[in-house]
Design an enzyme around this catalytic site. Structure first.
Site, PDB file in Angstrom:
ATOM      1  N   LEU A 132       0.930  -1.176  -0.024  1.00 51.07           N
ATOM      2  CA  LEU A 132       0.153  -0.067   0.017  1.00 51.07           C
ATOM      3  C   LEU A 132       0.889   1.191   0.183  1.00 51.07           C
ATOM      4  O   LEU A 132       1.842   1.037   0.665  1.00 51.07           O
ATOM      5  CB  LEU A 132      -0.924  -0.202   1.155  1.00 51.07           C
ATOM      6  N   HIS A 235      10.898  -3.255   8.606  1.00 52.08           N
ATOM      7  CA  HIS A 235      11.604  -1.950   8.282  1.00 52.08           C
ATOM      8  C   HIS A 235      10.731  -1.000   9.149  1.00 52.08           C
ATOM      9  O   HIS A 235       9.485  -0.976   9.187  1.00 52.08           O
ATOM     10  CB  HIS A 235      11.428  -1.670   6.796  1.00 52.08           C
TER      11      HIS A 235
END
Ligand SMILES: NC(=[NH2+])NCCC[C@H](N)C(=O)O
Length: 349
Positions: A132, A235
């Protein structure tokens, strides 16, 4: 009518290509559903346009549902999200399964539990919610949640198009130069190229994975500490996405990416909060000064039989149905008497 900017999610169109390429350049290295490569982007958009047009056709191979978030009335595309109805198939879907091997010696009275990575090749895979992306100026205030949750409303509208299991592959630990400790410790020895390159190549063709991946399971203890510590971690920019998906019921069990060891979250489709709790109700009225209980902040989408549109907005509940404000009803192109599917946005105030 006043022209308050409104953000609406809709299926991608071929005319969006230029704007999508521009959007991809705002990402660090590109995303699976938003590659920084114009020919691949074009292929993805064409795949998606075809998939949307063949939704009714059970025999068609549904490859990718790609959505864009458009700002109205400017027409600017500010974000994207997607669903891959099934991973694997002709080309396998690869992952590492983190297992535990027990080694025990009676003579030495020693017992070790070793973490071991087993290569998984899945041909009959689950549904995957793809990456996304939302322009940074639009982040916050629940907009990213609309982009994420609308995929679940779409699945709830069309359960037969999706597998019973849903996964999300989240970006693992990589620094700003694209260096992944897990890749340096493992993949790099077998592929001879850097992580961003391998990552990009795998979007085109996975033959090299089959041929070059280590053939044997990997003992985690043999990897450097930093690589070990990155297994199943995301991350830093992916941490909010992880929290959102975990809030929807997706969990990390034992699957990680084969290149950078990012977690693969899993959930049964029907157990995803936004699928389970979403409701379909009829629109009783469209009114800027609504009566009824509310307002409630929801992620709202059209239902089956209409082109898919979704937005975040306010709903009022009346005994005879829902009340929507005019701008929201106009954005979703709905009239009184039609239905919408909606779920709590759960955004922090
Ligand atoms: N980070 C990566 N590009 N990993 C390689 C691809 C793995 C992915 N699960 C697939 O089979 O397509």
């Amino acid at each position: 009518m006043s022209e308050v900017p409104l953000l609406v999610v809709r299926p991608v169109r071929i005319e969006d290509l230029g704007q999508l390429n521009a959007l991809a350049h705002l990402t660090a290295t590109g995303l699976t559903t938003l590659p920084r490569d114009e020919s691949l982007m074009e292929k993805r958009v064409k795949q998606a346009v075809r998939t949307f047009s063949q939704m009714e056709d059970d025999s068609a191979q549904h490859e990718l549902f790609l959505f864009v978030m458009e700002e109205k009335p400017s027409g600017q595309i500010v974000g994207t999200c997607g669903i891959v109805p099934k991973v694997g198939g002709f080309k396998p879907f690869y992952a590492y399964r983190l297992g535990t091997d027990v080694h025990e010696s009676e003579t030495l009275k020693l017992r070790y539990e070793h973490k071991v990575l087993h290569l998984l090749r899945e041909h009959d895979g689950p549904t995957e919610i793809g990456s996304l992306f939302l322009r940074s100026e639009y982040r916050g205030g629940g907009t990213g949640r609309v982009l994420s949750l609308c995929r679940f409303l779409f699945m709830a509208n069309h359960p037969s198009l999706f597998e019973s299991e849903v996964i999300a592959e989240l970006r693992g630990v990589i620094d700003d130069d694209g260096v992944s400790p897990f890749w340096e410790a493992l993949g790099h020895h077998f592929f001879g190229i850097d992580f961003p390159n391998a990552d990009m190549l795998s979007l085109y063709n996975k033959e090299f994975i089959e041929k070059l991946m280590p053939r044997h399971p990997i003992y985690v203890t043999l990897l450097p500490k930093e690589a070990q510590a990155s297994i199943g971690e995301v991350h830093r920019l992916t941490a909010p996405a992880r929290r959102l998906l975990e809030g929807e019921g997706l969990r990390w069990y034992d699957l990680v990416d084969i290149f950078e060891a990012g977690p693969i979250l899993q959930c049964k489709r029907e157990e995803i909060r936004a699928v389970r709790e979403s409701r379909v109700d009829v629109i009783a009225a469209i009114d800027d000064h609504p009566d009824g209980m509310g307002p409630y902040r929801k992620c709202i989408a059209t239902t089956v039989g209409k082109s898919f549109l979704a937005a975040g907005g306010l709903l009022y509940l009346r005994e005879d149905g829902l009340v929507l404000e005019k701008s929201l009803a106009a954005a979703l192109e709905v009239q009184p008497g039609e239905s919408v599917r909606y779920v709590d946005l759960r955004a922090e105030a």
